[in-house]
Scaffold this motif. Structure first.
Motif, PDB file in Angstrom:
ATOM      1  N   GLU A  49       2.436   4.422  -1.510  1.00 39.83           N
ATOM      2  CA  GLU A  49       2.000   5.231  -2.662  1.00 39.83           C
ATOM      3  C   GLU A  49       3.109   6.175  -3.104  1.00 39.83           C
ATOM      4  O   GLU A  49       3.729   6.835  -2.272  1.00 39.83           O
ATOM      5  CB  GLU A  49       0.764   6.056  -2.277  1.00 39.83           C
ATOM      6  CG  GLU A  49      -0.473   5.195  -2.158  1.00 39.83           C
ATOM      7  CD  GLU A  49      -1.686   5.995  -1.713  1.00 39.83           C
ATOM      8  OE1 GLU A  49      -1.634   7.241  -1.722  1.00 39.83           O
ATOM      9  OE2 GLU A  49      -2.667   5.356  -1.326  1.00 39.83           O
ATOM     10  N   ALA A  85       3.943  14.392   1.611  1.00 41.64           N
ATOM     11  CA  ALA A  85       2.503  14.124   1.542  1.00 41.64           C
ATOM     12  C   ALA A  85       1.710  15.335   1.068  1.00 41.64           C
ATOM     13  O   ALA A  85       0.586  15.552   1.501  1.00 41.64           O
ATOM     14  CB  ALA A  85       2.002  13.676   2.911  1.00 41.64           C
ATOM     15  N   SER A  99       4.394   9.258  -1.193  1.00 43.44           N
ATOM     16  CA  SER A  99       3.402  10.101  -0.519  1.00 43.44           C
ATOM     17  C   SER A  99       2.687   9.373   0.621  1.00 43.44           C
ATOM     18  O   SER A  99       2.008   9.990   1.428  1.00 43.44           O
ATOM     19  CB  SER A  99       2.375  10.614  -1.528  1.00 43.44           C
ATOM     20  OG  SER A  99       1.822   9.542  -2.245  1.00 43.44           O
ATOM     21  N   ALA A 100       2.829   8.062   0.672  1.00 41.26           N
ATOM     22  CA  ALA A 100       2.272   7.299   1.805  1.00 41.26           C
ATOM     23  C   ALA A 100       3.183   6.114   2.075  1.00 41.26           C
ATOM     24  O   ALA A 100       3.536   5.369   1.163  1.00 41.26           O
ATOM     25  CB  ALA A 100       0.864   6.820   1.483  1.00 41.26           C
ATOM     26  N   LEU A 101       3.577   5.985   3.326  1.00 42.95           N
ATOM     27  CA  LEU A 101       4.474   4.896   3.728  1.00 42.95           C
ATOM     28  C   LEU A 101       3.809   4.136   4.885  1.00 42.95           C
ATOM     29  O   LEU A 101       4.219   4.257   6.039  1.00 42.95           O
ATOM     30  CB  LEU A 101       5.829   5.474   4.156  1.00 42.95           C
ATOM     31  CG  LEU A 101       6.946   4.497   4.470  1.00 42.95           C
ATOM     32  CD1 LEU A 101       7.412   3.772   3.220  1.00 42.95           C
ATOM     33  CD2 LEU A 101       8.138   5.220   5.102  1.00 42.95           C
ATOM     34  N   PRO A 102       2.746   3.398   4.578  1.00 43.13           N
ATOM     35  CA  PRO A 102       1.990   2.779   5.673  1.00 43.13           C
ATOM     36  C   PRO A 102       2.741   1.639   6.351  1.00 43.13           C
ATOM     37  O   PRO A 102       3.489   0.899   5.702  1.00 43.13           O
ATOM     38  CB  PRO A 102       0.740   2.251   4.959  1.00 43.13           C
ATOM     39  CG  PRO A 102       1.106   2.130   3.541  1.00 43.13           C
ATOM     40  CD  PRO A 102       2.181   3.119   3.258  1.00 43.13           C
ATOM     41  N   ARG A 124      -0.755   3.978  10.170  1.00 45.39           N
ATOM     42  CA  ARG A 124       0.404   4.820  10.440  1.00 45.39           C
ATOM     43  C   ARG A 124       1.142   5.046   9.130  1.00 45.39           C
ATOM     44  O   ARG A 124       1.250   4.140   8.316  1.00 45.39           O
ATOM     45  CB  ARG A 124       1.339   4.127  11.431  1.00 45.39           C
ATOM     46  CG  ARG A 124       0.720   3.937  12.798  1.00 45.39           C
ATOM     47  CD  ARG A 124       1.726   3.393  13.791  1.00 45.39           C
ATOM     48  NE  ARG A 124       1.066   3.064  15.039  1.00 45.39           N
ATOM     49  CZ  ARG A 124       0.691   3.962  15.948  1.00 45.39           C
ATOM     50  NH1 ARG A 124       0.940   5.242  15.741  1.00 45.39           N
ATOM     51  NH2 ARG A 124       0.081   3.594  17.050  1.00 45.39           N
ATOM     52  N   GLY A 125       1.639   6.253   8.948  1.00 48.11           N
ATOM     53  CA  GLY A 125       2.402   6.533   7.730  1.00 48.11           C
ATOM     54  C   GLY A 125       1.549   7.013   6.582  1.00 48.11           C
ATOM     55  O   GLY A 125       1.997   7.038   5.437  1.00 48.11           O
ATOM     56  N   VAL A 126       0.310   7.411   6.893  1.00 52.44           N
ATOM     57  CA  VAL A 126      -0.614   7.827   5.849  1.00 52.44           C
ATOM     58  C   VAL A 126      -1.359   9.074   6.318  1.00 52.44           C
ATOM     59  O   VAL A 126      -1.711   9.170   7.495  1.00 52.44           O
ATOM     60  CB  VAL A 126      -1.647   6.701   5.585  1.00 52.44           C
ATOM     61  CG1 VAL A 126      -2.767   7.171   4.700  1.00 52.44           C
ATOM     62  CG2 VAL A 126      -0.966   5.483   4.984  1.00 52.44           C
ATOM     63  N   VAL A 127      -1.577  10.021   5.410  1.00 48.40           N
ATOM     64  CA  VAL A 127      -2.475  11.142   5.711  1.00 48.40           C
ATOM     65  C   VAL A 127      -3.445  11.277   4.550  1.00 48.40           C
ATOM     66  O   VAL A 127      -3.192  10.762   3.465  1.00 48.40           O
ATOM     67  CB  VAL A 127      -1.721  12.491   5.899  1.00 48.40           C
ATOM     68  CG1 VAL A 127      -0.868  12.488   7.139  1.00 48.40           C
ATOM     69  CG2 VAL A 127      -0.895  12.830   4.671  1.00 48.40           C
ATOM     70  N   ASN A 161       0.799  -1.224   0.000  1.00 49.80           N
ATOM     71  CA  ASN A 161       0.000   0.000   0.000  1.00 49.80           C
ATOM     72  C   ASN A 161       0.836   1.281   0.000  1.00 49.80           C
ATOM     73  O   ASN A 161       0.301   2.363   0.277  1.00 49.80           O
ATOM     74  CB  ASN A 161      -0.951  -0.012   1.199  1.00 49.80           C
ATOM     75  CG  ASN A 161      -2.060  -1.028   0.993  1.00 49.80           C
ATOM     76  OD1 ASN A 161      -2.694  -1.053  -0.062  1.00 49.80           O
ATOM     77  ND2 ASN A 161      -2.259  -1.906   1.962  1.00 49.80           N
ATOM     78  N   LEU A 174       2.239  12.989   9.014  1.00 46.71           N
ATOM     79  CA  LEU A 174       2.442  11.588   8.604  1.00 46.71           C
ATOM     80  C   LEU A 174       3.567  10.945   9.442  1.00 46.71           C
ATOM     81  O   LEU A 174       3.420   9.838   9.968  1.00 46.71           O
ATOM     82  CB  LEU A 174       2.781  11.548   7.114  1.00 46.71           C
ATOM     83  CG  LEU A 174       2.948  10.204   6.428  1.00 46.71           C
ATOM     84  CD1 LEU A 174       2.703  10.348   4.932  1.00 46.71           C
ATOM     85  CD2 LEU A 174       4.315   9.587   6.638  1.00 46.71           C
TER      86      LEU A 174
END
Lengths: 203, 144
Positions: free
Chosen positions: A43, A186, A53-56, B74-77, A41, A195
């Motif tokens: 992005e 982000a 832009s996203a490092l879940p 976590r790690g997401v906005v 996941n 984030l």
């Protein structure tokens, strides 16, 4: 899927008078166990493949703070480029050096021993943030170890070291990364700060 | 354990002067689960009592916000209506509205409550596909 990579420079090589280059990084960074990242996941920015832009993280996993005191935190960290060969494109090696100013059973069990075999991702905050750019602050957070993971390449504990007062030093290195740099951004610096805050388990 | 329940348990623990081994294990676990850090390994006399106070403050604060049902990863906005939301500040209402607008963004959430099943109206599958060829404006391909 693009199978032919584009190696065409797309920007002039010149200095930025509004955002002059600044050396070094801030004292606080983040270290994450690479296995805790939810790669499925992650992005990337639609326009720039060097921006994430996203490092879940996987559920219940968190990153950990790294704080390096002194005027040159993470001194010894560097990137080097392996030149392209007849059959392969160039590759990038990144080294992140840090001091662990502590020594205890917990430090040994929870940090040093884990580093002996683990793979990590480190996020450092560049002092050069590009605040005047249209994408204000998009140079602030740089990710190390995303592709191949940072692994322990050097380390030790010198009992009478003036640098560490007898604590540990480690260098984590990622070799053969296909990109020169990856940034975490982000959409704004405020959003990226938020984030990063969640990565640290502060929320 | 829901935050309201945790808060009640912590209030009971707050009144005790010493803790049993199992209570200490529970306090350690809650501390890690909710505050995301380990209890210091010092031999401090009030370590567990201090942790109970810290957890109580956390639980009380969070309890007032109610247990969130939508929890972001976590790690997401997300950017929604000119605001930036992360798991630190998103509310269930905002999350619900955001997911209604961007259903594909469900992957940004660690926890989404199960949707209550809607009352299904029975539609005969043949009614949709049985269209005479000459009356069709365009043909619809069946997914294989």
């Amino acid at each position: 899927m693009a199978t032919t990579c584009d190696f065409l420079i797309a920007q002039g090589i010149e200095r930025d008078c509004l955002d002059p280059m600044v050396q070094g990084v801030e004292a606080d960074g983040i270290i994450i166990n690479r296995a805790d990242i939810d790669f499925a996941n992650v992005e990337f920015d639609e326009e720039n493949p060097n921006i994430i832009s996203a490092l879940p993280l996987l559920s219940s996993k968190v990153g950990y703070t790294v704080y390096q005191a002194g005027s040159q935190p993470y001194s010894g960290s560097a990137k080097t480029i392996e030149a392209p060969t007849a059959t392969l494109d160039g590759m990038v090696t990144s080294a992140v050096a840090m001091k662990i100013p502590n020594n205890s059973p917990d430090v040994s069990a929870n940090i040093i021993d884990k580093m002996l075999g683990g793979e990590f991702v480190v996020i450092l905050k560049n002092k050069h943030k590009n605040l005047r750019s249209t994408s204000s602050g998009f140079s602030a957070y740089e990710i190390y170890g995303f592709y191949n993971g940072l692994r322990l390449s050097e380390g030790g504990r010198e009992l009478y070291s003036d640098d560490t007062n007898g604590g540990w030093t480690v260098t984590l290195t990622e070799t053969k990364a296909p990109k020169s740099a990856l940034f975490l951004y982000a959409g704004s610096l405020t959003a990226t700060d938020a984030l990063v805050n969640t990565l640290l388990g502060n929320a | 354990m829901a935050l309201a329940e945790l808060y009640t348990t912590l209030r009971e623990l707050y009144g005790l002067t010493a803790y049993t081994a199992s209570q200490k294990v529970a306090i350690r676990r809650w501390y890690a689960e909710h505050l995301g850090k380990s209890l210091p390994r010092c031999n401090c006399h009030n370590k567990y009592h201090d942790a109970v106070i810290e957890l109580s403050i956390y639980a009380k604060k969070r309890q007032n916000m109610q247990d969130p049902k939508y929890i972001m990863r976590r790690g997401v906005v997300i950017h929604f209506k000119d605001e930036v939301y992360s798991r630190a500040n998103i509310t269930d209402d905002i999350a619900r509205a955001y997911l209604a607008a961007f259903p594909a963004a469900a992957k940004k959430f660690e926890s989404i409550p199960e949707v209550e099943p809607e009352v299904e109206t029975e539609v005969e599958p043949e009614a949709e596909t049985e269209v005479e060829p000459e009356k069709k404006g365009k043909t619809t391909k069946k997914k294989k």
